[in-house]
Design an enzyme around this catalytic site. Structure first.
Site, short mmCIF file in Angstrom:
data_model
loop_
_atom_site.label_atom_id
_atom_site.label_comp_id
_atom_site.label_asym_id
_atom_site.label_seq_id
_atom_site.Cartn_x
_atom_site.Cartn_y
_atom_site.Cartn_z
N LYS A 209 -28.07 -7.54 16.00
CA LYS A 209 -29.10 -8.53 15.68
C LYS A 209 -28.50 -9.79 15.06
O LYS A 209 -28.80 -10.91 15.47
CB LYS A 209 -30.15 -7.92 14.74
CG LYS A 209 -31.30 -8.86 14.42
CD LYS A 209 -32.27 -8.26 13.40
CE LYS A 209 -33.01 -7.09 13.96
NZ LYS A 209 -34.04 -6.57 13.01
N GLU A 215 -18.34 -3.51 12.48
CA GLU A 215 -17.84 -2.57 13.49
C GLU A 215 -18.10 -3.09 14.90
O GLU A 215 -17.23 -3.04 15.78
CB GLU A 215 -18.52 -1.20 13.32
CG GLU A 215 -18.25 -0.53 11.98
CD GLU A 215 -19.32 -0.80 10.95
OE1 GLU A 215 -19.51 0.04 10.06
OE2 GLU A 215 -19.98 -1.87 11.03
N GLY A 270 -33.78 -1.13 13.18
CA GLY A 270 -32.71 -0.70 14.07
C GLY A 270 -32.92 0.67 14.67
O GLY A 270 -32.75 0.88 15.87
N ARG A 271 -33.33 1.66 13.86
CA ARG A 271 -33.50 3.02 14.36
C ARG A 271 -34.79 3.19 15.16
O ARG A 271 -35.04 4.27 15.70
CB ARG A 271 -33.42 4.01 13.21
CG ARG A 271 -34.38 3.74 12.07
CD ARG A 271 -33.98 4.54 10.83
NE ARG A 271 -34.80 4.19 9.67
CZ ARG A 271 -34.56 3.16 8.87
NH1 ARG A 271 -33.55 2.36 9.12
NH2 ARG A 271 -35.32 2.93 7.82
N GLU A 356 -32.25 8.32 7.52
CA GLU A 356 -32.11 6.94 7.04
C GLU A 356 -33.46 6.38 6.61
O GLU A 356 -33.53 5.55 5.69
CB GLU A 356 -31.50 6.06 8.15
CG GLU A 356 -31.06 4.69 7.63
CD GLU A 356 -30.22 3.92 8.65
OE1 GLU A 356 -28.99 3.97 8.55
OE2 GLU A 356 -30.82 3.28 9.54
N HIS A 387 -24.58 30.69 19.73
CA HIS A 387 -23.27 31.30 19.53
C HIS A 387 -22.46 30.57 18.46
O HIS A 387 -21.24 30.75 18.38
CB HIS A 387 -22.50 31.32 20.86
CG HIS A 387 -23.16 32.17 21.90
ND1 HIS A 387 -22.85 33.51 22.07
CD2 HIS A 387 -24.14 31.90 22.79
CE1 HIS A 387 -23.60 34.01 23.04
NE2 HIS A 387 -24.39 33.05 23.49
N LYS A 515 -20.71 -0.67 2.57
CA LYS A 515 -20.31 -1.84 3.35
C LYS A 515 -19.66 -2.90 2.45
O LYS A 515 -18.63 -3.49 2.79
CB LYS A 515 -21.52 -2.46 4.05
CG LYS A 515 -22.04 -1.68 5.24
CD LYS A 515 -23.20 -2.44 5.87
CE LYS A 515 -23.74 -1.75 7.09
NZ LYS A 515 -24.86 -2.52 7.70
#
Length: 549
Positions: A209, A215, A270-271, A356, A387, A515
């Site tokens: 955005k 990153e 964002g999510r 979050e 398993h 951050k």
């Protein structure tokens, strides 16, 4: 305005506490035996979906009392506040309108005096035109070759949602099109993806955005440098890179053409953003028409969530069940178990969505909460998970509510695989509910011709307490439409939990401190500068500097 009261102060909460004391000692075996209509009373259907709540440690009265709590916390008014675009994300002074991204009505939706649905339609048309031109070969790379690879570069919500949906809809993927994802700032992530690609046939989607996310921008520059090693000419970047961003100046400085900037808005978290231009990689993978089907499935669930009575409202009941286990049974984890290989990334996506959003310890008054909020979300695809960690769910010492998710129709019908898969799906929830008591184990062992001593020694290890709660979610088939509806269930569940817990679900200040510290430490690592840290961090940095060259 949202109600600003701790749920523990409500009359409904006190009634639920008293009710818990009655329900807690009861077993699911007995609850089923005592009520032949239990399944009918505790299951819901929505279009192609079945939501079976009957294997939960509840009675119909439990749901009534949980709905009373939702009403006392003024949930219906909160739902309307969100859909109307009130600025319920108070700490960031923003509306929460991801639902507008899948709103296909003709009505206006005004925010600050402007109809945001018009802006949404404009971006959707831009996405459709772009995807169609990719697929019909109108858009080509700098050497005239058609695109075969799409690489989404993002992180968090700009990565987890698109990657999960692309994987879930892989059987609908466009022919001759591969979609890849780079998110981790660890150089290995980019290196392993790039080694599979040809610069002449690769399109990069930079999803950020602000176009400043460390990153993402680091990975974007790595991708551009890799591309230019072969393409040479900076002008070719505009043919192979597009941006999902609001920072036009930085995007153009990167070399991306203005017509290849896809915008979205600060009222999209964002999510919750895969429905926006952030979903461009999805649309490129499966075609824009399929992407729109995804949106329409979510829209159908939005309408249900907004209109259905709370007692018949799927996301509301899913959320209130989580409140029941988290705050009354003191459960600290919740497992998501999709019995569909295509949905294997769903638990990871839901980790971000729920944890979050609701991993908060401060209420809307700015005061510490005095009750538990979001449990840890985890899980993996069945039958693999059977398993690995099912032993803990069956015989461990902690109670773990589970969501079992499956489609009746396989998108890859091969032999008897689907029957085998579904037999495990049904068997696990039944086993978790029933368990195996001492008489049943003894009868089973007596048939093995064991000595009495060996039988008695082995018997306690084969006991299964049972009484483990599960919710079974079945859909007819995994389609874009049904996936959209399923994801919307969990989005709205997240919202409802936040309302009940009196917390803000749509900010994420908890990610900021790390951050900030990383930015200052990065400068220290790239120079001889030494900053003051605690003894542990100082010595870890020193070890890194001594051994990294």
């Amino acid at each position: 305005m949202l109600k600003n009261t701790a749920p523990t102060t409500t009359a409904a909460w006190q009634k639920l506490q008293a009710h818990y004391n009655l329900v807690q000692p009861q077993t699911l075996r007995d609850l089923f035996a005592n009520d032949p209509e239990r399944y009918q009373k505790l299951s819901l259907q929505f279009e192609d979906f079945l939501f079976d709540l009957s294997k939960n440690r509840i009675t119909p009265e439990t749901l009534d009392l949980l709905v009373n709590l939702a009403e006392e916390m003024e949930l219906p008014a909160a739902i309307e506040s969100m859909f109307r675009g009130e600025k319920i994300n108070v700490t960031e002074d923003r509306a929460v309108l991801h639902t507008a991204l899948r709103n296909f009505t003709d009505a206006e939706l005004l925010l600050d005096g402007a109809d945001i649905l018009k802006d949404v339609r404009d971006v959707q048309q831009q996405m459709k035109t772009f995807c169609d031109n990719i697929h019909n070969g109108t858009l080509k790379g700098y050497t005239g070759k058609t695109f075969k690879h799409i690489v989404n570069i993002g992180i968090g919500g700009s990565h987890l949602g698109p990657q999960m949906v692309c994987e879930a809809l892989k059987s609908y993927q466009q022919p001759n099109m591969e979609v890849h994802f780079i998110s981790n700032v660890d150089g290995t992530d980019a290196a392993e993806v790039l080694k599979k690609l040809d610069p002449e046939t690769t399109l990069f989607i930079i999803a950020s955005k602000t176009f400043t996310t460390k990153e993402t921008i680091s990975n974007a520059h790595t991708a551009r440098n890799w591309f230019l090693e072969q393409a040479k000419d900076q002008a070719h970047v505009s043919k192979h890179f597009v941006a999902l961003s609001t920072n036009t100046a930085e995007v153009e400085k990167f070399g991306i053409a203005p017509e290849n900037i896809f915008r979205f808005w600060d009222w999209v978290g964002g999510r919750f953003s895969l429905w926006s231009a952030i979903g461009l990689s999805i649309a490129c993978a499966v075609g824009y028409n399929r992407f729109e089907e995804l949106l329409r499935g979510a829209e159908a669930m939005d309408k249900h969530f907004r209109q259905a009575p709370l007692r018949q409202n799927v996301p509301v009941l899913m959320a209130m069940l989580s409140i029941w286990y988290t705050n009354f049974f003191n459960c600290q984890t919740h497992a998501i178990l999709p019995y569909d290989q295509y949905m294997r990334l769903l638990p990871e996506f839901l980790q971000q969505l729920l944890m979050e959003s609701n991993g908060k310890s401060t209420d809307r008054n700015g005061k510490p909460v005095t009750y538990q909020t979001q449990p840890v979300i985890w899980g993996a695809a069945g039958t693999n998970s059977q398993h690995s960690f099912f032993q803990l769910i069956h015989q461990g010492t902690i109670l773990i509510p589970c969501d079992f998710i499956a489609a009746a129709v396989s998108n890859n019908p091969i032999g008897e695989h689907q029957a085998l898969l579904m037999s495990n799906y049904f068997a696990q929830t039944e086993a978790l509910m029933k368990g195996k008591n001492q008489d049943e184990v003894r009868t089973e062992l007596e048939q093995k011709n064991m000595t009495a001593e060996d039988l008695e020694n082995l018997l306690p290890h084969k006991l299964f307490e049972g009484n483990k709660p599960t919710t079974s979610i079945m859909l007819r088939q995994l389609t874009p439409y049904n996936l959209g509806a399923l994801l919307a269930v969990y989005e709205h569940k997240t919202f409802v939990q936040g309302i009940i817990w009196n917390i803000y679900s749509f900010d994420q200040w908890g990610v900021e401190l790390g951050k900030q510290l990383a930015t200052s430490i990065e400068k220290e690592l790239l120079s001889d500068k030494q900053a003051e840290h605690d003894a542990s961090t100082t010595n870890l940095i020193q070890y890194y500097k001594q051994h990294s060259n």
